[in-house]
Design a protein around this motif. Structure first.
Motif, mmCIF file in Angstrom:
data_model
loop_
_atom_site.group_PDB
_atom_site.id
_atom_site.type_symbol
_atom_site.label_atom_id
_atom_site.label_comp_id
_atom_site.label_asym_id
_atom_site.label_seq_id
_atom_site.Cartn_x
_atom_site.Cartn_y
_atom_site.Cartn_z
ATOM 1 N N LYS A 34 26.979 -1.841 55.440
ATOM 2 C CA LYS A 34 27.925 -1.138 54.518
ATOM 3 C C LYS A 34 28.032 -1.886 53.086
ATOM 4 O O LYS A 34 28.145 -2.990 53.057
ATOM 5 C CB LYS A 34 29.419 -1.035 55.041
ATOM 6 C CG LYS A 34 29.887 -2.215 55.570
ATOM 7 C CD LYS A 34 31.275 -1.982 56.220
ATOM 8 C CE LYS A 34 32.070 -3.150 56.440
ATOM 9 N NZ LYS A 34 32.542 -3.202 57.752
ATOM 10 N N ASN A 55 29.775 2.472 57.638
ATOM 11 C CA ASN A 55 31.037 2.842 57.813
ATOM 12 C C ASN A 55 31.515 4.219 56.717
ATOM 13 O O ASN A 55 31.965 5.098 57.245
ATOM 14 C CB ASN A 55 31.961 2.055 57.220
ATOM 15 C CG ASN A 55 32.139 0.675 58.286
ATOM 16 O OD1 ASN A 55 31.153 0.085 58.476
ATOM 17 N ND2 ASN A 55 33.265 0.318 58.755
ATOM 18 N N ILE A 161 37.521 -2.665 67.839
ATOM 19 C CA ILE A 161 37.843 -3.216 66.456
ATOM 20 C C ILE A 161 39.346 -4.056 66.959
ATOM 21 O O ILE A 161 40.031 -3.550 66.057
ATOM 22 C CB ILE A 161 37.659 -2.728 65.238
ATOM 23 C CG1 ILE A 161 36.667 -1.480 65.306
ATOM 24 C CG2 ILE A 161 37.740 -3.576 64.105
ATOM 25 C CD1 ILE A 161 36.476 -0.509 63.998
ATOM 26 N N MET A 199 31.840 -9.148 66.284
ATOM 27 C CA MET A 199 31.468 -9.069 64.595
ATOM 28 C C MET A 199 30.969 -10.538 64.282
ATOM 29 O O MET A 199 30.921 -11.091 65.171
ATOM 30 C CB MET A 199 32.593 -8.369 63.797
ATOM 31 C CG MET A 199 33.342 -6.993 64.605
ATOM 32 S SD MET A 199 34.062 -5.990 63.435
ATOM 33 C CE MET A 199 35.313 -6.980 62.667
ATOM 34 N N THR A 200 31.154 -10.809 62.987
ATOM 35 C CA THR A 200 30.772 -11.984 62.674
ATOM 36 C C THR A 200 31.502 -13.219 63.152
ATOM 37 O O THR A 200 31.184 -14.249 63.563
ATOM 38 C CB THR A 200 30.782 -12.171 61.003
ATOM 39 O OG1 THR A 200 29.927 -11.312 60.230
ATOM 40 C CG2 THR A 200 30.500 -13.503 60.595
ATOM 41 N N ARG A 215 28.220 -6.170 66.129
ATOM 42 C CA ARG A 215 28.256 -5.473 65.032
ATOM 43 C C ARG A 215 28.282 -6.681 63.930
ATOM 44 O O ARG A 215 29.335 -6.941 63.752
ATOM 45 C CB ARG A 215 29.045 -4.283 64.659
ATOM 46 C CG ARG A 215 29.039 -3.276 66.051
ATOM 47 C CD ARG A 215 30.050 -2.202 65.933
ATOM 48 N NE ARG A 215 31.449 -2.743 65.645
ATOM 49 C CZ ARG A 215 32.527 -3.119 66.475
ATOM 50 N NH1 ARG A 215 32.254 -2.704 67.736
ATOM 51 N NH2 ARG A 215 33.313 -3.622 66.097
ATOM 52 N N GLY A 217 27.776 -8.036 59.929
ATOM 53 C CA GLY A 217 27.443 -7.621 58.576
ATOM 54 C C GLY A 217 27.686 -8.911 57.698
ATOM 55 O O GLY A 217 26.531 -9.383 57.391
ATOM 56 N N THR A 218 28.733 -9.863 57.729
ATOM 57 C CA THR A 218 28.888 -10.751 56.707
ATOM 58 C C THR A 218 27.989 -11.891 57.057
ATOM 59 O O THR A 218 27.109 -12.454 56.063
ATOM 60 C CB THR A 218 30.115 -11.316 56.837
ATOM 61 O OG1 THR A 218 31.199 -10.051 56.579
ATOM 62 C CG2 THR A 218 30.418 -12.538 55.765
ATOM 63 N N ARG A 224 31.218 -9.018 51.329
ATOM 64 C CA ARG A 224 31.060 -7.706 50.562
ATOM 65 C C ARG A 224 32.039 -8.013 49.347
ATOM 66 O O ARG A 224 33.247 -8.205 49.464
ATOM 67 C CB ARG A 224 31.600 -6.718 51.623
ATOM 68 C CG ARG A 224 30.703 -6.554 52.674
ATOM 69 C CD ARG A 224 31.141 -5.564 53.646
ATOM 70 N NE ARG A 224 32.207 -5.701 54.631
ATOM 71 C CZ ARG A 224 32.125 -6.493 55.536
ATOM 72 N NH1 ARG A 224 31.084 -6.728 56.164
ATOM 73 N NH2 ARG A 224 32.940 -7.060 56.282
HETATM 74 C C1 LIG Z 1 32.468 -4.055 58.493
HETATM 75 C C2 LIG Z 1 32.275 -4.023 60.156
HETATM 76 C C3 LIG Z 1 31.612 -4.842 60.826
HETATM 77 C C4 LIG Z 1 31.023 -6.234 60.237
HETATM 78 O O1 LIG Z 1 32.153 -6.855 60.341
HETATM 79 P P1 LIG Z 1 31.630 -8.438 59.681
HETATM 80 O O2 LIG Z 1 32.739 -9.263 59.990
HETATM 81 O O3 LIG Z 1 31.141 -8.661 58.353
HETATM 82 O O4 LIG Z 1 30.488 -8.884 60.808
HETATM 83 C C5 LIG Z 1 31.623 -4.463 62.294
HETATM 84 N N1 LIG Z 1 32.240 -3.477 62.748
HETATM 85 C C6 LIG Z 1 32.906 -2.730 62.070
HETATM 86 C C7 LIG Z 1 33.501 -1.401 62.671
HETATM 87 C C8 LIG Z 1 32.844 -2.800 60.576
HETATM 88 O O5 LIG Z 1 33.878 -1.881 59.931
#
Ligand SMILES: *Cc1c(COP(=O)(O)O)cnc(C)c1O
Length: 228
Positions: A34, A55, A161, A199-200, A215, A217-218, A224
């Motif tokens: 995202k 997202n 989450i 997540m991260t 999941r 991202g960072t 971001r």
């Molecule tokens: C943005 C997001 C992630 C990734 O989060 P990071 O902390 O950047 O790894 C994972 N899951 C959901 C639902 C997100 O919105």
């Protein structure tokens, strides 16, 4: 850069699995792209990554259109409003954020016949934030039974989450609650194989608790900078 980051995240997954006595082959990495453009996704794909989480639906669909030459698997991990279900049904392979029967029914009705059934997870509000998305844990079993009966969806598991936790033990406790709920649903006879959590910041705790899909991202794409 992105390829190097992917290697580091994979190494984190492998050590977390070793620490938890788990097979790293059973923890899938979802790259959360995202706010990053098609070039970042291409770079991750060149680094061996095939599955991506998005997202924001319109942003995701635009990105997909710029990447039709690459075989990618797309996961919707953002909120799904009733007026956006068609975008998800027509463009994604997975949706992780189902928390209402009405949305599930629309996705099933709108899933095009030429595509495989949509793979779905129920999002669970595991830590009880009053305004938070996700089905309350006490209602997850009833919703799971209904979703499992919809013809064009395949219910794969649960997604959470949780609120950011200050340390490993507090993250672990919350993820273990999701794991327990997951096992309760399996014991009811639902054939679930996916626990989408971590997540991260908390992937080690999530893997320790039994996550099968993190999941991230960072740690892959960097911070971001903009809200889309
Ligand atoms: C943005 C997001 C992630 C990734 O989060 P990071 O902390 O950047 O790894 C994972 N899951 C959901 C639902 C997100 O919105």
């Amino acid at each position: 850069m992105i390829a190097d980051n992917l290697q580091s995240v994979r190494a984190r997954i492998v050590s977390a699995c070793a620490a938890a006595g788990r097979d790293p082959g059973l923890v899938k990495l979802l790259a959360v792209s995202k706010t990053f453009g098609p070039q970042a996704v291409r770079a991750a794909h060149a680094g061996g990554q095939a599955e991506f989480g998005e997202n924001y639906l319109q942003e995701a669909v635009n990105k997909m259109a710029a990447l039709t030459d690459v075989p990618l698997v797309w996961h919707c991990i953002g909120p799904i409003q009733a007026n956006k279900t068609r975008l998800v049904a027509e463009h994604f392979d997975w949706a992780h954020t189902l928390d209402r029967l009405k949305i599930a029914q629309r996705l099933s009705d709108q899933r095009p016949g030429h595509l495989a059934p949509l793979q779905v997870c129920l999002q669970v509000n595991i830590d009880g934030g009053a305004t938070k998305a996700g089905v309350p844990p006490g209602e997850a079993l009833a919703l799971a039974r209904e979703v499992a009966g919809l013809p064009r969806l395949v219910l794969r598991g649960l997604m959470t989450i949780p609120e950011p936790a200050p340390d490993f033990p507090s993250a672990l406790v919350v993820h273990q609650r999701t794991r327990a709920l997951f096992e309760q649903l399996q014991a009811d006879g639902l054939r679930l194989d996916t626990l989408s959590m971590g997540m991260t910041a908390d992937l080690e705790a999530a893997i320790h608790a039994g996550s099968t899909m993190v999941r991230v991202g960072t740690a892959i794409f960097g911070g971001r900078l903009r809200a889309p």
